[in-house]
Design a protein around this motif. Structure first.
Motif, PDB file in Angstrom:
ATOM      1  N   TYR A 192       9.916   6.839 -17.549  1.00 52.01           N
ATOM      2  CA  TYR A 192       9.255   6.849 -16.236  1.00 52.01           C
ATOM      3  C   TYR A 192       8.802   8.278 -15.903  1.00 52.01           C
ATOM      4  CZ  TYR A 192       8.506   4.353 -11.749  1.00 52.01           C
ATOM      5  OH  TYR A 192       7.966   3.749 -10.634  1.00 52.01           O
ATOM      6  N   TRP A 193       9.430   8.953 -14.938  1.00 56.57           N
ATOM      7  CA  TRP A 193       9.021  10.333 -14.618  1.00 56.57           C
ATOM      8  C   TRP A 193       9.873  11.361 -15.370  1.00 56.57           C
ATOM      9  CZ3 TRP A 193       4.532  11.056 -12.097  1.00 56.57           C
ATOM     10  CH2 TRP A 193       4.064  10.041 -11.254  1.00 56.57           C
ATOM     11  N   ARG A 194      10.561  10.941 -16.439  1.00 61.16           N
ATOM     12  CA  ARG A 194      11.425  11.874 -17.172  1.00 61.16           C
ATOM     13  C   ARG A 194      10.789  12.333 -18.482  1.00 61.16           C
ATOM     14  NH1 ARG A 194      16.348  11.620 -14.629  1.00 61.16           N
ATOM     15  NH2 ARG A 194      17.477  12.653 -16.312  1.00 61.16           N
TER      16      ARG A 194
ATOM     17  N   SER B 118       8.919  12.775  -3.406  1.00 59.64           N
ATOM     18  CA  SER B 118       8.231  13.656  -4.352  1.00 59.64           C
ATOM     19  C   SER B 118       7.121  12.919  -5.071  1.00 59.64           C
ATOM     20  CB  SER B 118       9.217  14.196  -5.387  1.00 59.64           C
ATOM     21  OG  SER B 118       9.632  13.143  -6.260  1.00 59.64           O
ATOM     22  N   GLY B 119       7.183  11.565  -5.048  1.00 56.38           N
ATOM     23  CA  GLY B 119       6.244  10.769  -5.842  1.00 56.38           C
ATOM     24  C   GLY B 119       6.691  10.677  -7.293  1.00 56.38           C
ATOM     25  N   LEU B 120       7.571  11.576  -7.729  1.00 57.02           N
ATOM     26  CA  LEU B 120       8.041  11.621  -9.120  1.00 57.02           C
ATOM     27  C   LEU B 120       9.511  11.171  -9.117  1.00 57.02           C
ATOM     28  CD1 LEU B 120       5.409  13.263  -9.314  1.00 57.02           C
ATOM     29  CD2 LEU B 120       6.643  15.011 -10.561  1.00 57.02           C
ATOM     30  N   ASP B 121       9.692   9.902  -8.751  1.00 56.78           N
ATOM     31  CA  ASP B 121      10.995   9.371  -8.348  1.00 56.78           C
ATOM     32  C   ASP B 121      12.219   9.843  -9.124  1.00 56.78           C
ATOM     33  OD1 ASP B 121       9.053   7.950  -7.058  1.00 56.78           O
ATOM     34  OD2 ASP B 121       9.863   5.980  -7.541  1.00 56.78           O
ATOM     35  N   ASN B 122      12.254   9.514 -10.428  1.00 54.97           N
ATOM     36  CA  ASN B 122      13.480   9.810 -11.177  1.00 54.97           C
ATOM     37  C   ASN B 122      13.337  11.066 -12.034  1.00 54.97           C
ATOM     38  OD1 ASN B 122      11.756   8.803 -13.085  1.00 54.97           O
ATOM     39  ND2 ASN B 122      13.340   7.745 -14.252  1.00 54.97           N
TER      40      ASN B 122
ATOM     41  N   GLN C  47       0.860  -1.193   0.000  1.00 52.30           N
ATOM     42  CA  GLN C  47       0.000   0.000   0.000  1.00 52.30           C
ATOM     43  C   GLN C  47       0.895   1.241   0.000  1.00 52.30           C
ATOM     44  OE1 GLN C  47      -2.481   0.438   3.505  1.00 52.30           O
ATOM     45  NE2 GLN C  47      -4.056   1.558   2.375  1.00 52.30           N
ATOM     46  N   TRP C  48       0.786   2.041  -1.041  1.00 51.26           N
ATOM     47  CA  TRP C  48       1.568   3.286  -1.123  1.00 51.26           C
ATOM     48  C   TRP C  48       0.681   4.457  -0.718  1.00 51.26           C
ATOM     49  CZ3 TRP C  48       4.005  -0.680  -3.375  1.00 51.26           C
ATOM     50  CH2 TRP C  48       5.400  -0.619  -3.493  1.00 51.26           C
ATOM     51  N   SER C  49       1.322   5.457  -0.126  1.00 53.96           N
ATOM     52  CA  SER C  49       0.561   6.533   0.502  1.00 53.96           C
ATOM     53  C   SER C  49      -0.266   7.375  -0.470  1.00 53.96           C
ATOM     54  CB  SER C  49       1.536   7.404   1.289  1.00 53.96           C
ATOM     55  OG  SER C  49       0.915   8.550   1.745  1.00 53.96           O
ATOM     56  N   TRP C  50       0.370   7.987  -1.473  1.00 53.90           N
ATOM     57  CA  TRP C  50      -0.461   8.863  -2.317  1.00 53.90           C
ATOM     58  C   TRP C  50      -1.297   8.026  -3.278  1.00 53.90           C
ATOM     59  CZ3 TRP C  50       1.483  12.696  -6.610  1.00 53.90           C
ATOM     60  CH2 TRP C  50       2.413  12.094  -7.453  1.00 53.90           C
ATOM     61  N   ASP C  51      -0.815   6.822  -3.621  1.00 56.39           N
ATOM     62  CA  ASP C  51      -1.654   5.908  -4.416  1.00 56.39           C
ATOM     63  C   ASP C  51      -2.962   5.651  -3.674  1.00 56.39           C
ATOM     64  OD1 ASP C  51       1.235   5.337  -4.912  1.00 56.39           O
ATOM     65  OD2 ASP C  51       0.455   3.982  -6.431  1.00 56.39           O
ATOM     66  N   SER C  52      -2.812   5.321  -2.382  1.00 59.03           N
ATOM     67  CA  SER C  52      -3.961   4.947  -1.577  1.00 59.03           C
ATOM     68  C   SER C  52      -5.000   6.075  -1.523  1.00 59.03           C
ATOM     69  CB  SER C  52      -3.421   4.640  -0.178  1.00 59.03           C
ATOM     70  OG  SER C  52      -4.398   4.060   0.581  1.00 59.03           O
TER      71      SER C  52
ATOM     72  N   SER D 205      13.985  -6.860  -9.916  1.00 60.23           N
ATOM     73  CA  SER D 205      13.753  -7.323 -11.273  1.00 60.23           C
ATOM     74  C   SER D 205      13.174  -6.234 -12.172  1.00 60.23           C
ATOM     75  CB  SER D 205      12.781  -8.499 -11.229  1.00 60.23           C
ATOM     76  OG  SER D 205      11.614  -8.068 -10.591  1.00 60.23           O
ATOM     77  N   ARG D 206      12.880  -5.045 -11.612  1.00 60.31           N
ATOM     78  CA  ARG D 206      12.188  -4.067 -12.433  1.00 60.31           C
ATOM     79  C   ARG D 206      13.151  -3.300 -13.318  1.00 60.31           C
ATOM     80  NH1 ARG D 206       9.249  -0.229  -9.627  1.00 60.31           N
ATOM     81  NH2 ARG D 206      10.619  -0.310  -7.856  1.00 60.31           N
ATOM     82  N   ALA D 207      12.628  -2.750 -14.396  1.00 62.15           N
ATOM     83  CA  ALA D 207      13.499  -2.101 -15.365  1.00 62.15           C
ATOM     84  C   ALA D 207      13.886  -0.669 -14.982  1.00 62.15           C
ATOM     85  CB  ALA D 207      12.816  -2.099 -16.715  1.00 62.15           C
TER      86      ALA D 207
ATOM     87  N   THR E  46       7.979   9.973   3.471  1.00 65.53           N
ATOM     88  CA  THR E  46       6.605  10.400   3.191  1.00 65.53           C
ATOM     89  C   THR E  46       6.376  10.439   1.670  1.00 65.53           C
ATOM     90  OG1 THR E  46       7.214  12.703   3.028  1.00 65.53           O
ATOM     91  CG2 THR E  46       6.646  11.888   5.205  1.00 65.53           C
ATOM     92  N   GLN E  47       5.201  10.866   1.281  1.00 58.33           N
ATOM     93  CA  GLN E  47       4.876  11.131  -0.128  1.00 58.33           C
ATOM     94  C   GLN E  47       3.975  12.370  -0.171  1.00 58.33           C
ATOM     95  OE1 GLN E  47       3.238   7.559  -1.969  1.00 58.33           O
ATOM     96  NE2 GLN E  47       4.975   7.412  -3.350  1.00 58.33           N
ATOM     97  N   PRO E  48       3.680  12.915  -1.354  1.00 59.89           N
ATOM     98  CA  PRO E  48       2.867  14.139  -1.397  1.00 59.89           C
ATOM     99  C   PRO E  48       1.595  14.015  -0.548  1.00 59.89           C
ATOM    100  CG  PRO E  48       3.688  13.638  -3.581  1.00 59.89           C
ATOM    101  CD  PRO E  48       4.075  12.470  -2.707  1.00 59.89           C
TER     102      PRO E  48
ATOM    103  N   ASP F 140      -3.017  -2.545 -15.371  1.00 64.97           N
ATOM    104  CA  ASP F 140      -4.007  -2.531 -14.283  1.00 64.97           C
ATOM    105  C   ASP F 140      -3.495  -1.785 -13.052  1.00 64.97           C
ATOM    106  OD1 ASP F 140      -5.646  -3.992 -15.897  1.00 64.97           O
ATOM    107  OD2 ASP F 140      -4.972  -5.930 -15.110  1.00 64.97           O
ATOM    108  N   TYR F 141      -2.916  -0.636 -13.312  1.00 65.09           N
ATOM    109  CA  TYR F 141      -2.345   0.205 -12.252  1.00 65.09           C
ATOM    110  C   TYR F 141      -3.513   0.879 -11.523  1.00 65.09           C
ATOM    111  CZ  TYR F 141       1.186   3.508 -10.406  1.00 65.09           C
ATOM    112  OH  TYR F 141       2.028   4.252  -9.627  1.00 65.09           O
ATOM    113  N   SER F 142      -3.540   0.721 -10.211  1.00 61.02           N
ATOM    114  CA  SER F 142      -4.745   1.112  -9.473  1.00 61.02           C
ATOM    115  C   SER F 142      -5.109   2.593  -9.597  1.00 61.02           C
ATOM    116  CB  SER F 142      -4.592   0.757  -7.994  1.00 61.02           C
ATOM    117  OG  SER F 142      -4.514  -0.632  -7.845  1.00 61.02           O
TER     118      SER F 142
HETATM  119  C1  9WN Z   1       9.005   4.082  -4.847  1.00 58.47           C
HETATM  120  C2  9WN Z   1       3.643   3.013  -6.228  1.00 58.47           C
HETATM  121  C3  9WN Z   1       4.777   4.007  -6.371  1.00 58.47           C
HETATM  122  C4  9WN Z   1       4.269   5.448  -6.631  1.00 58.47           C
HETATM  123  C5  9WN Z   1       5.384   6.380  -7.031  1.00 58.47           C
HETATM  124  C6  9WN Z   1       6.124   5.752  -8.207  1.00 58.47           C
HETATM  125  C7  9WN Z   1       6.674   4.387  -7.799  1.00 58.47           C
HETATM  126  C8  9WN Z   1       8.218   3.479  -6.038  1.00 58.47           C
HETATM  127  C9  9WN Z   1       9.256   2.746  -6.815  1.00 58.47           C
HETATM  128  O1  9WN Z   1       5.603   3.552  -7.433  1.00 58.47           O
HETATM  129  O2  9WN Z   1       7.569   4.571  -6.713  1.00 58.47           O
HETATM  130  O3  9WN Z   1       8.167   4.359  -3.822  1.00 58.47           O
HETATM  131  O4  9WN Z   1       9.717   1.745  -6.300  1.00 58.47           O
HETATM  132  O5  9WN Z   1       9.628   3.170  -7.884  1.00 58.47           O
HETATM  133  O6  9WN Z   1       7.163   6.575  -8.629  1.00 58.47           O
HETATM  134  O7  9WN Z   1       4.867   7.643  -7.365  1.00 58.47           O
HETATM  135  O8  9WN Z   1       3.662   5.937  -5.470  1.00 58.47           O
HETATM  136  O9  9WN Z   1       2.762   3.103  -7.311  1.00 58.47           O
END
Ligand code: 9WN
Length: 431
Positions: A360-362, A175-179, A39-44, A203-205, A115-117, A418-420
């Motif tokens: 991604y966020w770029r 920031s929520g906008l990681d990279n 469960q991610w904070s701003w996602d939630s 394993s993620r890209a 934290t997150q936004p 299927d990103y929530s």
């Molecule tokens: C780091 C969950 C999260 C979002 C972020 C997004 C990504 C995580 C990651 O995924 O971040 O917390 O591992 O890359 O950048 O905004 O809350 O969806």
């Protein structure tokens, strides 16, 4: 579901509702199946807006379950771990943060230490506004209010690292906008020890390599200092005042004042907080040369060079002066953000050297940043901007489904399926 939806919109609504149903874990919603199972904070917060339209009782459960992770100093962590999953379901998992060793962290729940936004109060008020059962909704707000107030108190007391009236982030993940390219300079200045941190089981890209080592290094520094505000203020190498984080905080402070009124508490401290951020945003983050907001690096007291989707965040300030609003709208509608990009808003100025349409966020377009700017545009009475964002967001999901992010030129879906929050915010937009 609203009865005024067209056949096409009804199909979209049902598809979005299916995504939220599939990602529901029983008490919360996974940010995405497989990729982000916790469960991610701003996602939630965004997800609860979608749940409110589809399964209102779950919208409340979602937020309450997130706040189970709140630390006793008010810090609302950016991840609440689902400990029923296999140990390596996600890196970095609880072992990186070691929250259970922190006296302020809750017992029986494992969390991150960042934290997150802070969009939560804004979302709580919106839930109330679209609730059909007013009494139950007021009861929910009364329960949530002290937690939201503690979250805001933590941010104003522990995170005003520059004593400027703005809150600072201590990690790009906050920031929520990681990279985002906005963080390239402060991140690049970080010294890395010779040992590599990147784990073999990641394993993620995206993002990978040295950037990822730097993310993990920053966490290790915070953890070793016990996440102490004094350390964050005096010694932590990454401290940035970000326009989007501060704008969400400001909008949430206004919303919290309203929530306080509804539950019979004092709105004044929240209004004062909003005023402080309003003044400091204009004073410290407005760049008259480029006519927009930019993040400030507190470690060398300079504005960071790259203009990103976060630069439009202050549209969430209901008192943003008209001249600033006009500048932001001109930039948003210019070739740098909307002209060439068929699907605004790209997360980075498309004329910036750092822009990367698949990065991604770029560069890509995300539903969350579109939603926030759409929301701000509506509040400022900017129907042309709001309609543009509404329309392009709907085209994205119609064309490519509820993907994590999208190519801003041709709308191709990228990242997780299927990103929530993509599904949830579409439900909110459809109303
Ligand atoms: C780091 C969950 C999260 C979002 C972020 C997004 C990504 C995580 C990651 O995924 O971040 O917390 O591992 O890359 O950048 O905004 O809350 O969806």
């Amino acid at each position: 579901m609203s009865s005024r939806l067209s056949g096409d919109e009804t199909a979209l609504w049902k598809a979005a509702a299916r995504v939220l149903d599939a990602n529901w874990t029983g008490t919360a919603t996974a940010a995405s199946p497989g990729l982000y199972p916790h469960q991610w904070s701003w996602d939630s917060a965004f997800i609860s807006l979608g749940l409110a339209r589809h399964r209102p009782e779950r919208a409340q459960t979602e937020l309450l379950s997130l706040f189970r992770g709140q630390w006793s100093d008010g810090m609302l962590p950016h991840i609440v771990f689902n400990t029923s999953l296999a140990r390596h379901a996600f890196f970095p998992g609880p072992e990186l943060w070691r929250s259970t060793e922190q006296p302020a962290a809750p017992r029986g729940v494992q969390t991150s230490g960042l934290t997150q936004p802070p969009v939560h109060a804004l979302v709580a008020l919106r839930l109330h506004e679209c609730a059909t059962d007013g009494e139950s909704s007021r009861g929910f707000l009364a329960r949530l209010y002290p937690m939201l107030a503690a979250q805001h108190r933590y941010l104003t007391t522990a995170r005003d690292l520059g004593s400027s009236g703005l809150i600072a982030i201590c990690h790009p993940w906050e920031s929520g906008l990681d990279n985002s390219p906005a963080w390239d300079r402060p991140l690049g200045a970080l010294q890395l020890p010779p040992s590599a941190y990147a784990p073999a089981h990641r394993s993620r890209a995206l993002p990978t390599g040295e950037d990822y080592d730097r993310y993990v290094r920053l966490v290790a520094l915070m953890r070793e200092a016990g996440y102490r505000p004094g350390y964050l203020r005096d010694s932590h190498p990454f401290a940035v005042e970000d326009p989007l984080v501060n704008a969400t905080f400001l909008a949430s402070a206004h919303a919290l004042a309203e929530v306080a009124r509804i539950v019979g508490a004092d709105p004044a401290p929240h209004l004062e907080s909003a005023q402080r951020v309003h003044a400091a945003l204009l004073d410290r983050l407005w760049d008259a040369d480029t006519g927009c907001f930019r993040a400030r690096d507190l470690r060398d007291d300079r504005l960071l060079p790259v203009i990103t989707a976060g630069s439009f965040g202050p549209l969430l300030d209901p008192e943003l002066p008209a001249a600033h609003v006009r500048n932001l709208v001109d930039l948003l509608l210019s070739a740098r953000f909307a002209g060439a990009a068929g699907y605004p808003v790209p997360t980075c100025d498309i004329q910036a050297p750092a822009f990367d349409r698949g990065g991604y966020w770029r560069g890509p377009t995300w539903i969350s940043t579109n939603w926030l700017i759409w929301y701000g545009a509506l509040a400022h009475g900017l129907p042309v901007v709001a309609d543009l964002l509404y329309g392009s967001t709907m085209r994205l999901v119609r064309q490519s489904g509820f993907r994590e992010f999208f190519d801003p030129f041709d709308g191709t879906g990228r990242g997780s399926h299927d990103y929530s929050w993509s599904a949830a915010l579409v439900l909110d937009l459809l109303g």
